[in-house]
Design a protein around this motif. Structure first.
Motif, PDB file in Angstrom:
ATOM      1  N   ASP A 207      -2.250  21.136  -2.632  1.00 23.61           N
ATOM      2  CA  ASP A 207      -3.342  20.263  -3.215  1.00 23.61           C
ATOM      3  C   ASP A 207      -4.655  20.571  -2.956  1.00 23.61           C
ATOM      4  O   ASP A 207      -5.680  20.974  -3.579  1.00 23.61           O
ATOM      5  N   LEU A 208      -4.800  20.965  -1.568  1.00 23.45           N
ATOM      6  CA  LEU A 208      -6.231  21.390  -1.078  1.00 23.45           C
ATOM      7  C   LEU A 208      -6.634  22.648  -1.946  1.00 23.45           C
ATOM      8  O   LEU A 208      -7.827  22.758  -2.059  1.00 23.45           O
TER       9      LEU A 208
ATOM     10  N   MET B  46       0.820  -1.126  -0.004  1.00 23.18           N
ATOM     11  CA  MET B  46      -0.086  -0.093  -0.021  1.00 23.18           C
ATOM     12  C   MET B  46       0.813   1.215  -0.053  1.00 23.18           C
ATOM     13  O   MET B  46       1.806   1.321   0.681  1.00 23.18           O
ATOM     14  N   SER B  47       0.590   2.251  -0.937  1.00 25.37           N
ATOM     15  CA  SER B  47       1.312   3.443  -0.953  1.00 25.37           C
ATOM     16  C   SER B  47       0.837   4.635  -0.349  1.00 25.37           C
ATOM     17  O   SER B  47      -0.483   4.789  -0.226  1.00 25.37           O
ATOM     18  N   LEU B  48       1.534   5.356   0.480  1.00 22.55           N
ATOM     19  CA  LEU B  48       0.943   6.706   1.182  1.00 22.55           C
ATOM     20  C   LEU B  48       1.017   7.775   0.354  1.00 22.55           C
ATOM     21  O   LEU B  48       2.177   8.047  -0.369  1.00 22.55           O
ATOM     22  N   GLN B  49       0.082   8.360   0.284  1.00 22.81           N
ATOM     23  CA  GLN B  49       0.204   9.770  -0.209  1.00 22.81           C
ATOM     24  C   GLN B  49      -0.364  10.970   0.772  1.00 22.81           C
ATOM     25  O   GLN B  49      -1.195  10.876   1.506  1.00 22.81           O
TER      26      GLN B  49
END
Length: 91
Positions: free
Chosen positions: A10-11, A1-4
């Protein structure tokens, strides 16, 4: 599982895109609105009684036209009347 990881940038970009999309949707919705409303529609829109609407007619708060026994109100005129009379609360 990759963490972003979401950044503030971005927000902010998401917010800008979302607002642009909402403006586009609202413009489409405005073009579908009626130009002239009957009394009952104005009462529902403004959440007022028929007596209050009559008072608005009498004192000139809302511009109206009467054809036969039916009163009609221009939606743009209603918006202008209440936008012109609005006040900004003091902070």
């Amino acid at each position: 599982m990759s963490l972003q990881i979401l950044t503030k940038e971005d927000l902010l970009n998401f917010k800008i895109e979302l607002l642009a999309e909402l403006k586009t949707l609202m413009k489409g919705h405005e073009s579908n609105q009626k130009k002239w409303l009957r009394s009952k529609e104005v009462e529902e829109l403004l959440k007022i009684s028929s007596g209050t609407l009559q008072n608005y007619r009498i004192n000139g708060t809302i511009k109206w036209s009467k054809i036969g026994s039916t009163y009609y109100y221009c939606l743009d005129s209603i918006n202008d009347s209440f936008n012109d009379n609005s006040t900004n609360p003091v902070s």
